[in-house]
Design an enzyme around this catalytic site. Sequence first.
Site, short mmCIF file in Angstrom:
data_model
loop_
_atom_site.label_atom_id
_atom_site.label_comp_id
_atom_site.label_asym_id
_atom_site.label_seq_id
_atom_site.Cartn_x
_atom_site.Cartn_y
_atom_site.Cartn_z
N LYS A 205 4.39 -5.11 13.89
CA LYS A 205 5.31 -4.63 12.57
C LYS A 205 5.07 -3.22 12.45
O LYS A 205 5.87 -2.33 12.20
CB LYS A 205 4.91 -5.28 11.57
CG LYS A 205 5.45 -5.14 10.17
CD LYS A 205 5.29 -6.25 9.17
CE LYS A 205 3.80 -6.77 9.08
NZ LYS A 205 2.72 -5.96 8.33
N ARG B 159 4.12 -9.52 -0.33
CA ARG B 159 3.19 -10.57 0.53
C ARG B 159 3.20 -12.22 -0.22
O ARG B 159 2.62 -13.08 0.42
CB ARG B 159 1.74 -10.11 0.61
CG ARG B 159 1.34 -9.82 1.95
CD ARG B 159 -0.14 -9.24 1.80
NE ARG B 159 -0.67 -9.14 2.94
CZ ARG B 159 -0.85 -8.11 3.79
NH1 ARG B 159 -0.09 -7.01 3.49
NH2 ARG B 159 -1.38 -8.09 4.90
N ARG C 217 -6.44 -4.25 18.38
CA ARG C 217 -5.85 -3.19 17.90
C ARG C 217 -6.86 -2.19 17.39
O ARG C 217 -7.88 -2.74 16.65
CB ARG C 217 -4.47 -3.25 16.84
CG ARG C 217 -5.17 -3.85 15.63
CD ARG C 217 -3.92 -4.34 14.72
NE ARG C 217 -4.21 -4.88 13.61
CZ ARG C 217 -3.40 -5.24 12.54
NH1 ARG C 217 -2.13 -5.36 12.94
NH2 ARG C 217 -4.05 -5.76 11.46
N ARG D 125 -10.68 -2.22 12.60
CA ARG D 125 -10.90 -2.51 11.16
C ARG D 125 -11.83 -3.66 11.08
O ARG D 125 -11.75 -4.79 11.77
CB ARG D 125 -9.52 -2.93 10.49
CG ARG D 125 -8.67 -1.82 10.26
CD ARG D 125 -7.32 -2.36 9.89
NE ARG D 125 -7.13 -3.43 9.12
CZ ARG D 125 -5.82 -3.92 8.90
NH1 ARG D 125 -4.85 -3.23 9.20
NH2 ARG D 125 -5.79 -4.89 7.91
N ARG E 41 -5.41 -14.40 6.22
CA ARG E 41 -4.40 -13.62 6.20
C ARG E 41 -3.15 -14.38 6.53
O ARG E 41 -2.19 -14.19 6.18
CB ARG E 41 -4.63 -12.11 6.86
CG ARG E 41 -5.33 -11.06 6.04
CD ARG E 41 -6.40 -10.61 6.87
NE ARG E 41 -5.92 -9.34 7.76
CZ ARG E 41 -6.37 -9.05 8.55
NH1 ARG E 41 -7.43 -9.19 9.26
NH2 ARG E 41 -5.31 -7.79 9.27
P1 AMP Z 1 -2.74 -4.99 6.18
O1 AMP Z 1 -3.29 -3.81 6.53
O2 AMP Z 1 -1.39 -5.06 5.62
O3 AMP Z 1 -3.33 -5.97 7.08
O4 AMP Z 1 -3.47 -5.14 4.64
C1 AMP Z 1 -5.07 -5.17 4.67
C2 AMP Z 1 -5.40 -6.01 3.59
O5 AMP Z 1 -5.20 -5.17 2.19
C3 AMP Z 1 -4.86 -7.40 3.30
O6 AMP Z 1 -5.48 -8.24 4.19
C4 AMP Z 1 -4.88 -7.57 1.63
O7 AMP Z 1 -6.40 -7.81 1.29
C5 AMP Z 1 -4.66 -6.20 1.13
N1 AMP Z 1 -3.11 -6.01 0.75
C6 AMP Z 1 -2.15 -5.16 1.52
N2 AMP Z 1 -0.98 -5.25 0.96
C7 AMP Z 1 -1.20 -6.28 -0.05
C8 AMP Z 1 -0.39 -6.86 -0.83
N3 AMP Z 1 0.95 -6.74 -0.77
N4 AMP Z 1 -0.83 -7.55 -1.68
C9 AMP Z 1 -2.19 -8.08 -1.97
N5 AMP Z 1 -3.15 -7.51 -1.11
C10 AMP Z 1 -2.77 -6.65 -0.08
#
Ligand code: AMP
Length: 226
Positions: free
Chosen positions: A15, A89, A128, A167, A179
């Site tokens: 994505k 989300r 990644r 990460r 997740r």
């Molecule tokens: P991502 O980079 O999209 O995988 O996001 C990393 C982490 O940030 C997620 O596992 C959540 O802990 C937090 N996070 C990102 N977007 C959201 C969201 N829309 N709502 C709540 N937590 C978020």
Amino acid sequence: MAVNILAFGPNGSGKGTQGAIVKDKYGSAHIESGAIFREHIKGGTELGKKAKEFIERGDLVPDDITIPMVLETLAKSKEQGWLLDGFPRSKAQAEALDAALKEAGMKLDYVLEIKLDRQIAKERIMGRRLCANDNNHPNHIAFDAIKPVEKDGRLVCRVCGGELSARADDQDEGAIGKRHDIYYDTVTGTMAAVNYFKAAGGCKVISVDGSMGIKEVTAAIVKQLD
Ligand code: AMP
């Protein structure tokens, strides 16, 4: 004209990579909720301190922190247009976003959905790598098209030669599982948010199979963009 896009797909679906290509086509801002959180953590802000523990576990950061943070960022990109990745989300976030867009007079143009099997997504997440210089420089050890390059015996960013890191939440199977539980949940989770915007209508929905190669997925998306 400003083009506004929501990008959905499980973590590991490509994505971020595809989002970077699509937003370039329209000159839209790339707004990634996870990346905004990581910037806050890096900068040691209060928001970052509050969000850190949730992120490390793979839990959602509470809505009272996340929703205002994302809506503020969106409002700044009203004229430019945006591609929003990582938000909403959950169904609750979808409803909050829908209401905020209506109030701000912003219209959603596209919903982009990248579909991918959970096990494949997990394998992809672990390979990644993040570029220290630019979040829009995708690197992945298992994909030739975006493989990091070797320099002085280390792997560095294929685009700019920057430092790469993995990460912590991408190397933790428990956090990945959480997740994905959130993503594939059709009742209150991210799939419920996808279905909310699909059902709302008024925008074009593009669903593609994310198991293809990067170029094939891009082609499948681009041919459906106006
Ligand atoms: P991502 O980079 O999209 O995988 O996001 C990393 C982490 O940030 C997620 O596992 C959540 O802990 C937090 N996070 C990102 N977007 C959201 C969201 N829309 N709502 C709540 N937590 C978020």
